[in-house]
Design an enzyme around this catalytic site. Structure first.
Site, PDB file in Angstrom:
ATOM      1  N   ARG A  66       1.144  -7.051  -6.389  1.00  0.00           N
ATOM      2  CA  ARG A  66       1.918  -6.611  -5.229  1.00  0.00           C
ATOM      3  C   ARG A  66       2.260  -7.781  -4.323  1.00  0.00           C
ATOM      4  O   ARG A  66       3.275  -7.744  -3.620  1.00  0.00           O
ATOM      5  CB  ARG A  66       1.099  -5.601  -4.401  1.00  0.00           C
ATOM      6  CG  ARG A  66       1.197  -4.182  -4.867  1.00  0.00           C
ATOM      7  CD  ARG A  66       0.603  -3.276  -3.805  1.00  0.00           C
ATOM      8  NE  ARG A  66       1.048  -3.695  -2.490  1.00  0.00           N
ATOM      9  CZ  ARG A  66       0.358  -3.590  -1.376  1.00  0.00           C
ATOM     10  NH1 ARG A  66      -0.826  -3.035  -1.389  1.00  0.00           N
ATOM     11  NH2 ARG A  66       0.840  -4.008  -0.219  1.00  0.00           N
ATOM     12  N   CYS A  98      -2.876  -1.097   1.046  1.00  0.00           N
ATOM     13  CA  CYS A  98      -4.276  -1.306   0.697  1.00  0.00           C
ATOM     14  C   CYS A  98      -5.199  -0.419   1.528  1.00  0.00           C
ATOM     15  O   CYS A  98      -4.953  -0.201   2.716  1.00  0.00           O
ATOM     16  CB  CYS A  98      -4.641  -2.759   0.945  1.00  0.00           C
ATOM     17  SG  CYS A  98      -3.866  -3.872  -0.232  1.00  0.00           S
ATOM     18  N   ARG A 103      -5.813   2.635   9.322  1.00  0.00           N
ATOM     19  CA  ARG A 103      -4.416   2.180   9.417  1.00  0.00           C
ATOM     20  C   ARG A 103      -3.437   3.236   9.946  1.00  0.00           C
ATOM     21  O   ARG A 103      -2.482   3.620   9.267  1.00  0.00           O
ATOM     22  CB  ARG A 103      -3.945   1.630   8.066  1.00  0.00           C
ATOM     23  CG  ARG A 103      -4.834   0.532   7.537  1.00  0.00           C
ATOM     24  CD  ARG A 103      -4.280  -0.159   6.325  1.00  0.00           C
ATOM     25  NE  ARG A 103      -3.361  -1.230   6.656  1.00  0.00           N
ATOM     26  CZ  ARG A 103      -2.809  -2.043   5.750  1.00  0.00           C
ATOM     27  NH1 ARG A 103      -3.058  -1.867   4.480  1.00  0.00           N
ATOM     28  NH2 ARG A 103      -1.995  -2.987   6.126  1.00  0.00           N
ATOM     29  N   ASP A 152      -6.165 -11.443   6.504  1.00  0.00           N
ATOM     30  CA  ASP A 152      -5.776 -11.520   5.089  1.00  0.00           C
ATOM     31  C   ASP A 152      -6.483 -12.647   4.340  1.00  0.00           C
ATOM     32  O   ASP A 152      -6.464 -12.677   3.111  1.00  0.00           O
ATOM     33  CB  ASP A 152      -4.253 -11.692   4.960  1.00  0.00           C
ATOM     34  CG  ASP A 152      -3.512 -10.398   5.278  1.00  0.00           C
ATOM     35  OD1 ASP A 152      -4.158  -9.344   5.400  1.00  0.00           O
ATOM     36  OD2 ASP A 152      -2.270 -10.452   5.403  1.00  0.00           O
ATOM     37  N   LYS A 158       5.496 -12.927   1.726  1.00  0.00           N
ATOM     38  CA  LYS A 158       5.509 -11.486   1.458  1.00  0.00           C
ATOM     39  C   LYS A 158       5.749 -10.684   2.727  1.00  0.00           C
ATOM     40  O   LYS A 158       6.640  -9.826   2.774  1.00  0.00           O
ATOM     41  CB  LYS A 158       4.165 -11.071   0.836  1.00  0.00           C
ATOM     42  CG  LYS A 158       3.918  -9.570   0.851  1.00  0.00           C
ATOM     43  CD  LYS A 158       2.499  -9.250   0.399  1.00  0.00           C
ATOM     44  CE  LYS A 158       2.107  -7.810   0.627  1.00  0.00           C
ATOM     45  NZ  LYS A 158       1.830  -7.465   2.029  1.00  0.00           N
ATOM     46  N   ASN A 159       4.960 -10.945   3.759  1.00  0.00           N
ATOM     47  CA  ASN A 159       5.038 -10.075   4.935  1.00  0.00           C
ATOM     48  C   ASN A 159       6.331 -10.260   5.732  1.00  0.00           C
ATOM     49  O   ASN A 159       6.728  -9.360   6.475  1.00  0.00           O
ATOM     50  CB  ASN A 159       3.814 -10.271   5.835  1.00  0.00           C
ATOM     51  CG  ASN A 159       2.577  -9.620   5.226  1.00  0.00           C
ATOM     52  OD1 ASN A 159       2.678  -8.840   4.283  1.00  0.00           O
ATOM     53  ND2 ASN A 159       1.403  -9.949   5.753  1.00  0.00           N
TER      54      ASN A 159
HETATM   55  C1  UD1 Z   1       0.152  -6.385   8.759  1.00  0.00           C
HETATM   56  C2  UD1 Z   1       0.225  -7.115   7.453  1.00  0.00           C
HETATM   57  C3  UD1 Z   1      -1.157  -7.259   6.834  1.00  0.00           C
HETATM   58  C4  UD1 Z   1      -2.123  -7.889   7.828  1.00  0.00           C
HETATM   59  C5  UD1 Z   1      -2.078  -7.174   9.166  1.00  0.00           C
HETATM   60  C6  UD1 Z   1      -2.880  -7.883  10.242  1.00  0.00           C
HETATM   61  C7  UD1 Z   1       2.407  -6.537   6.650  1.00  0.00           C
HETATM   62  C8  UD1 Z   1       3.216  -5.745   5.706  1.00  0.00           C
HETATM   63  N1  UD1 Z   1       1.087  -6.377   6.575  1.00  0.00           N
HETATM   64  O1  UD1 Z   1      -0.346  -5.084   8.481  1.00  0.00           O
HETATM   65  O2  UD1 Z   1      -1.047  -8.089   5.685  1.00  0.00           O
HETATM   66  O3  UD1 Z   1      -3.431  -7.805   7.305  1.00  0.00           O
HETATM   67  O4  UD1 Z   1      -0.726  -7.078   9.650  1.00  0.00           O
HETATM   68  O5  UD1 Z   1      -2.417  -9.176  10.409  1.00  0.00           O
HETATM   69  O6  UD1 Z   1       2.912  -7.327   7.432  1.00  0.00           O
HETATM   70  N2  UD1 Z   1      -3.036  -0.036  14.308  1.00  0.00           N
HETATM   71  C9  UD1 Z   1      -3.142   1.149  15.020  1.00  0.00           C
HETATM   72  N3  UD1 Z   1      -2.009   1.881  15.251  1.00  0.00           N
HETATM   73  C10 UD1 Z   1      -0.792   1.481  14.798  1.00  0.00           C
HETATM   74  C11 UD1 Z   1      -0.696   0.273  14.072  1.00  0.00           C
HETATM   75  C12 UD1 Z   1      -1.831  -0.466  13.841  1.00  0.00           C
HETATM   76  O7  UD1 Z   1      -4.222   1.529  15.457  1.00  0.00           O
HETATM   77  O8  UD1 Z   1       0.186   2.191  15.036  1.00  0.00           O
HETATM   78  C13 UD1 Z   1      -4.241  -0.846  14.069  1.00  0.00           C
HETATM   79  C14 UD1 Z   1      -4.566  -1.039  12.578  1.00  0.00           C
HETATM   80  O9  UD1 Z   1      -5.315   0.050  12.066  1.00  0.00           O
HETATM   81  C15 UD1 Z   1      -5.335  -2.333  12.613  1.00  0.00           C
HETATM   82  C16 UD1 Z   1      -4.655  -3.127  13.739  1.00  0.00           C
HETATM   83  O10 UD1 Z   1      -3.962  -2.164  14.519  1.00  0.00           O
HETATM   84  O11 UD1 Z   1      -6.661  -2.092  12.971  1.00  0.00           O
HETATM   85  C17 UD1 Z   1      -3.652  -4.157  13.277  1.00  0.00           C
HETATM   86  O12 UD1 Z   1      -2.743  -3.553  12.376  1.00  0.00           O
HETATM   87  P1  UD1 Z   1      -1.271  -4.103  12.152  1.00  0.00           P
HETATM   88  O13 UD1 Z   1      -1.111  -5.432  12.818  1.00  0.00           O
HETATM   89  O14 UD1 Z   1      -0.310  -3.029  12.494  1.00  0.00           O
HETATM   90  O15 UD1 Z   1      -1.271  -4.325  10.601  1.00  0.00           O
HETATM   91  P2  UD1 Z   1      -0.192  -3.915   9.556  1.00  0.00           P
HETATM   92  O16 UD1 Z   1       1.186  -4.040  10.164  1.00  0.00           O
HETATM   93  O17 UD1 Z   1      -0.587  -2.668   8.888  1.00  0.00           O
END
Ligand code: UD1
Length: 425
Positions: free
Chosen positions: A405, A121, A126, A313, A26-27
């Site tokens: 999803r 989610c 986030r 996850d 998925k990701n």
């Molecule tokens: C992706 C995955 C999700 C997984 C997560 C962590 C996808 C579509 N989703 O989510 O399944 O659980 O990685 O492995 O690939 N953060 C910030 N600022 C930012 C971006 C992130 O503070 O601009 C924080 C987030 O709130 C979180 C951490 O960084 O605490 C990690 O988030 P991130 O790795 O970006 O997760 P996602 O890409 O949302």
């Protein structure tokens, strides 16, 4: 149409046995689909999972003017040549977080993107500040107006970027835009998840130069010379991990086929620590993992971390398993501060869980009991399904649109392993 929202009905207590084949990741899929518009030429993606997130991305591409077909063989042909709309509206962005990848791909290809702040989610705040920081470092003018991220650039120029937090989404998004920037971009403190590497491989197959993906420094040499390609998506490490946990939780005996064992090292190690038999094999065509368990697992401690640490996850599914472990388990959620929505539901099944900030203490009990449950997010849904499979008696799980999803044919695959699970409504 009955008008009733679909839900799962599960009769627990059955041991999962047999073989299951894992689908496309998925990701990785949700990153590679938006990336496919970067060349401005047709691409074909293969082995995509048939999940709601993929269908939503197909609709987003169509709404932009791309010609897209997603065939039953899991192949998607994407022809972006007629794209003339560079926006993703709230309606479309609200259901999946990965809609944010259009920020990088539209900006990289057309110098213009308007993306409603992404949904996905509810597992914490986030933010996307690191994505925006990256786009600005490449020279884009980015503003947020009434919930829409508006980015524009006459030309993107490569830059040195340090991520303040290890973010999968920001790493991939910056890679997408930087592919079409002039000069070299360096992403420091980059995420190392398999889907980061997968997206880099896809971009390189389109003619990009992305080096170092899978380490914490990624270098991208921008180019205007991208071309279309055919690309097949890797198997889903989280789907594989979910079935591994479900097999262990039901004291089952399951062979999980079509996996990449190195992506599963953290979950393999934890299950072995629980006393579960985990063996890897190669049948000549693909790798598989064999999970066998015949007793209550031992309690273990878990800390979620960026890859190669234990994946957030799988934290929720693993907590379901540990509810009936022998002893007390401590689970620390380091990635998403509110990823404990499933705890209240597990408690209603009799689980003994104490929450203290980012730490959950799970006191193992003999057995859970079936009750009506509600999924609050994708992986919480998977956790509740596992808990219901372990429990005595009948459970129902509502809100399963979250599960749809991200898991392909979940109930069919579980039924083939002997689970008593029905989709109702
Ligand atoms: C992706 C995955 C999700 C997984 C997560 C962590 C996808 C579509 N989703 O989510 O399944 O659980 O990685 O492995 O690939 N953060 C910030 N600022 C930012 C971006 C992130 O503070 O601009 C924080 C987030 O709130 C979180 C951490 O960084 O605490 C990690 O988030 P991130 O790795 O970006 O997760 P996602 O890409 O949302």
């Amino acid at each position: 149409m009955s008008g009733i929202e679909p839900y799962f009905k599960i009769n627990g207590g059955r041991r999962l046995e047999g073989e299951v084949t894992i689908g496309g990741a998925k990701n990785a899929a949700v990153a590679v689909i938006p990336a496919s518009i970067l060349a401005g030429a047709p691409c074909r993606l293969e082995n995509l999972p048939k999940i709601e997130d993929v269908y939503t991305l197909k609709d987003i591409l169509s709404s932009m003017g791309a010609d897209v077909d997603f065939s039953p063989d899991r192949g998607m042909n994407i022809d972006p040549r007629e794209i003339d709309n560079f926006s993703v509206t709230f309606d479309m962005a609200s259901s999946l977080r990965a809609s944010y990848y259009f920020l990088g791909s539209l900006l990289g290809r057309y110098g213009h993107a308007e993306i409603a702040l992404p949904g996905g989610c509810s597992i914490g705040s986030r933010p996307i500040d690191q994505h925006i920081k990256g786009m600005r470092a490449l020279g884009a003018d980015v503003v947020i107006e009434r919930g829409i991220v508006k980015a524009k650039a006459k030309k993107l120029v490569g830059s040195e970027i340090y991520l303040d937090i290890v973010s999968v989404g920001a790493t991939i998004n910056i890679m997408l835009a930087a592919c079409r920037a002039e000069g070299t971009t360096t992403i420091n403190n980059a995420a190392k998840e398999p889907h980061v590497v997968e997206t880099a491989n896809f971009l390189n197959m389109m003619g990009a130069s992305v080096k170092g993906a899978g380490t914490d420094v990624i270098r991208i040499n921008g180019t205007n010379e991208l071309h279309g390609c055919t690309y097949s998506i890797i198997p889903d490490q989280i789907e594989a991990g979910t079935f591994m946990i479900a097999a262990a939780a039901t004291r089952g005996d399951v062979i999980i086929k079509n996996v990449i064992p190195t992506h599963l090292e953290a979950i393999c190690a934890k299950l072995m620590e629980c006393g579960v038999s985990v063996t890897q094999g190669d049948d000549g065509r693909e790798f598989f993992i064999h999970i066998k368990s015949d007793s209550r697992p031992r309690a273990v401690n878990i800390k979620t971390l960026p890859y190669p640490g234990f994946p957030t996850d799988l934290q929720q599914p693993m907590m379901a398993l540990l509810c009936t472990a022998r002893g007390n388990s401590f689970i620390v959620e380091n990635i998403f501060e509110e990823r404990f929505n499933h705890v209240a539901e597990l408690r209603r099944m009799g689980a003994n869980i104490t929450l203290n900030g980012r730490t959950a203490m799970v006191e193992g009990i003999d057995t859970l009991v079936g009750v009506p449950l509600r999924a609050t997010d994708l992986r919480a849904g998977a956790a509740l399904i596992i808990a219901a499979l372990m429990a005595e008696g009948e459970s129902t799980i509502s809100n399963i649109r979250y599960v749809d999803r991200g898991y392909e044919y979940f109930e069919y695959k579980l039924r083939a392993l002997g689970a008593d699970i029905q989709r109702m409504g």
